[in-house]
Design a protein around this motif. Structure first.
Motif, PDB file in Angstrom:
ATOM      1  N   LEU A 265       3.862   5.961  -4.160  1.00 44.25           N
ATOM      2  CA  LEU A 265       4.521   6.071  -5.461  1.00 44.25           C
ATOM      3  C   LEU A 265       3.532   6.422  -6.561  1.00 44.25           C
ATOM      4  CD1 LEU A 265       6.835   5.763  -7.465  1.00 44.25           C
ATOM      5  CD2 LEU A 265       6.506   3.277  -7.381  1.00 44.25           C
ATOM      6  N   PHE A 266       2.543   5.555  -6.775  1.00 39.13           N
ATOM      7  CA  PHE A 266       1.597   5.791  -7.871  1.00 39.13           C
ATOM      8  C   PHE A 266       0.649   6.949  -7.568  1.00 39.13           C
ATOM      9  CE2 PHE A 266       2.958   1.427  -8.514  1.00 39.13           C
ATOM     10  CZ  PHE A 266       3.147   1.374  -9.887  1.00 39.13           C
ATOM     11  N   GLY A 267       0.235   7.089  -6.310  1.00 40.18           N
ATOM     12  CA  GLY A 267      -0.728   8.116  -5.956  1.00 40.18           C
ATOM     13  C   GLY A 267      -0.131   9.489  -5.746  1.00 40.18           C
ATOM     14  N   MET A 268       0.786   9.600  -4.769  1.00 35.64           N
ATOM     15  CA  MET A 268       1.303  10.913  -4.404  1.00 35.64           C
ATOM     16  C   MET A 268       2.355  11.421  -5.393  1.00 35.64           C
ATOM     17  SD  MET A 268       0.889  13.367  -2.361  1.00 35.64           S
ATOM     18  CE  MET A 268      -0.382  12.432  -1.508  1.00 35.64           C
ATOM     19  N   THR A 269       3.370  10.599  -5.665  1.00 31.89           N
ATOM     20  CA  THR A 269       4.484  11.059  -6.498  1.00 31.89           C
ATOM     21  C   THR A 269       4.110  11.190  -7.968  1.00 31.89           C
ATOM     22  OG1 THR A 269       6.153  10.128  -5.016  1.00 31.89           O
ATOM     23  CG2 THR A 269       6.796  10.464  -7.296  1.00 31.89           C
ATOM     24  N   ILE A 270       3.592  10.110  -8.543  1.00 35.04           N
ATOM     25  CA  ILE A 270       3.310  10.115  -9.973  1.00 35.04           C
ATOM     26  C   ILE A 270       2.049  10.902 -10.307  1.00 35.04           C
ATOM     27  CG2 ILE A 270       2.719   8.649 -11.945  1.00 35.04           C
ATOM     28  CD1 ILE A 270       4.509   6.490 -10.740  1.00 35.04           C
ATOM     29  N   SER A 271       0.972  10.699  -9.546  1.00 37.13           N
ATOM     30  CA  SER A 271      -0.294  11.342  -9.882  1.00 37.13           C
ATOM     31  C   SER A 271      -0.394  12.761  -9.349  1.00 37.13           C
ATOM     32  CB  SER A 271      -1.460  10.521  -9.335  1.00 37.13           C
ATOM     33  OG  SER A 271      -2.688  11.196  -9.551  1.00 37.13           O
TER      34      SER A 271
ATOM     35  N   ALA B 182       3.925   6.791   7.565  1.00 36.37           N
ATOM     36  CA  ALA B 182       5.176   6.658   6.807  1.00 36.37           C
ATOM     37  C   ALA B 182       5.153   7.534   5.559  1.00 36.37           C
ATOM     38  CB  ALA B 182       5.404   5.199   6.427  1.00 36.37           C
ATOM     39  N   VAL B 183       4.067   7.461   4.788  1.00 35.09           N
ATOM     40  CA  VAL B 183       3.971   8.264   3.567  1.00 35.09           C
ATOM     41  C   VAL B 183       3.822   9.745   3.911  1.00 35.09           C
ATOM     42  CG1 VAL B 183       2.629   8.674   1.468  1.00 35.09           C
ATOM     43  CG2 VAL B 183       2.989   6.338   2.276  1.00 35.09           C
ATOM     44  N   PHE B 184       3.111  10.019   4.965  1.00 32.42           N
ATOM     45  CA  PHE B 184       2.892  11.400   5.407  1.00 32.42           C
ATOM     46  C   PHE B 184       4.223  12.108   5.642  1.00 32.42           C
ATOM     47  CE2 PHE B 184       2.156  14.699   8.545  1.00 32.42           C
ATOM     48  CZ  PHE B 184       0.936  15.240   8.201  1.00 32.42           C
TER      49      PHE B 184
ATOM     50  N   LEU C 121       0.818  -1.213   0.000  1.00 33.10           N
ATOM     51  CA  LEU C 121       0.000   0.000   0.000  1.00 33.10           C
ATOM     52  C   LEU C 121       0.853   1.266   0.000  1.00 33.10           C
ATOM     53  CD1 LEU C 121      -2.928  -0.977   2.405  1.00 33.10           C
ATOM     54  CD2 LEU C 121      -3.026  -0.612  -0.070  1.00 33.10           C
ATOM     55  N   ILE C 122       2.041   1.215   0.596  1.00 34.08           N
ATOM     56  CA  ILE C 122       2.947   2.364   0.533  1.00 34.08           C
ATOM     57  C   ILE C 122       3.342   2.632  -0.907  1.00 34.08           C
ATOM     58  CG2 ILE C 122       5.314   3.103   1.053  1.00 34.08           C
ATOM     59  CD1 ILE C 122       4.987   1.930   3.827  1.00 34.08           C
TER      60      ILE C 122
END
Length: 342
Positions: free
Chosen positions: A83-89, A240-242, A77-78
């Motif tokens: 990766l796909f949600g926050m960084t790329i999108s 962690a992502v936050f 999920l990270i």
């Protein structure tokens, strides 16, 4: 296969990404204003603070709820959300239009970013575009010139100040916003820099139903793996992502190297680059904010770029933007000609 697009210097500073108002002299850090703690906290501020505090506190129970299945779900999920949600999108596709995707894939990636608990696409993109327009000035929504913790996360808890910085000319019904418990990370106003996203029904829907999607994922994880899946798949993963994301706002404007003359505090930080899928090459990003590739040197690991490049090879990513050698040479600290990287 679609060809990569080298962007000329004047093309890298379009109003959409709001990168044109750089300052020539870097700013110095000052102590955070005392008024931050003495101000009146709105209902929205308190709601955001309670949610973030609750998620962090639940992580205390993570060691006691550990199992390898929950850990593997968390790692997966990270990657999916970070990766796909926050960084790329959210960042490269929506905020900076560094490349284009078919709508079904664009929406899928954006929905992954929704589950990072950092705001819906409309809210996140409007704040980030404002950051680039007024980077490291008093109008920057999150700059370390007001203190490390202000830039890292405390800016999230001051909706009035955020509104005055991002959308000072627009207002909306404060009571209506605070009554809607599903609209979290928002401002008391209507931003004018995300018109391209507001036109799309999908993003308007996510904005109005934001917290419902987190609730749905929490229920799914709990129903599959019980408390361990909930604690690790939701709380540990979100925290962690936050912090890996917000270290870009704080750490990467204080510690690191500046190979490019950007006139701001942005830095390249290799550690943040590792923890945030390539976002730590932040001075590169502020120099060429339109670029889909942030790790410009071969040794600068950039997981986001590797995925975008793969999508380009198979024909899904088009109009992929990269800095031209001329633009790179014009901003290089040493003023020496640089070899073509792409």
């Amino acid at each position: 296969m679609a060809a990569e697009k080298e962007v000329k210097p004047h093309e890298g500073h379009k109003p959409l990404v709001m990168d044109e108002s750089k300052q020539e002299e870097p700013k110095k850090m000052v102590k955070p204003p005392r008024s931050f703690w003495r101000r009146n906290w709105t209902t929205l501020d308190k709601r955001v603070a309670y949610i973030i505090l609750f998620v962090h506190l639940l992580c205390i129970f993570a060691p006691f709820q550990f199992n390898w299945s929950a850990f593997r779900v968390t790692v997966a999920l990270i990657v999916i959300t970070g990766l796909f949600g926050m960084t790329i999108s959210y960042h490269r596709n929506l905020a900076h239009k560094s490349f284009q995707l078919p709508k079904w894939l664009e929406y899928s990636f954006a929905y992954c970013g929704v589950h990072c608990l950092q705001g819906d696409p409309l809210d996140w993109v409007s704040t980030h575009r404002c950051h680039h327009q007024f980077v490291d000035s008093e109008k920057d929504p999150h700059s370390p010139i007001n203190g490390f913790w202000i830039s890292h996360m405390m800016w999230l808890f001051d909706s009035y100040t955020l509104t005055n910085k991002v959308c000072p000319k627009y207002s909306s019904d404060l009571k209506k916003i605070e009554r809607n418990m599903f609209v979290i990370f928002t401002k008391h106003g209507k931003p004018d820099n995300v018109g391209d996203l507001e036109k799309q029904r999908f993003y308007r829907f996510i904005h109005k139903t934001y917290m419902l999607h987190h609730l749905a994922l929490a229920i799914i994880l709990y129903s599959i793996g019980g408390v361990p899946f909930f604690i690790w798949g939701m709380c540990v993963r979100i925290v962690a992502v936050f912090h890996s994301t917000f270290m870009v706002n704080s750490v990467c404007h204080i510690w690191g190297k500046q190979p490019w003359r950007t006139g701001d505090l942005s830095r390249n930080n290799w550690l943040v680059g590792l923890t945030s899928f390539g976002e730590g090459w932040h001075n590169n990003h502020h120099a060429f904010s339109y670029s889909a590739r942030l790790g410009l040197e071969w040794w600068q690991l950039d997981a986001g770029w590797y995925v975008i490049k793969f999508l380009q090879v198979i024909g899904l990513a088009t109009n992929v933007k990269l800095p031209s050698p001329t633009h790179m040479q014009s901003l290089a600290m040493d003023h020496k000609p640089k070899d073509k990287l792409f």
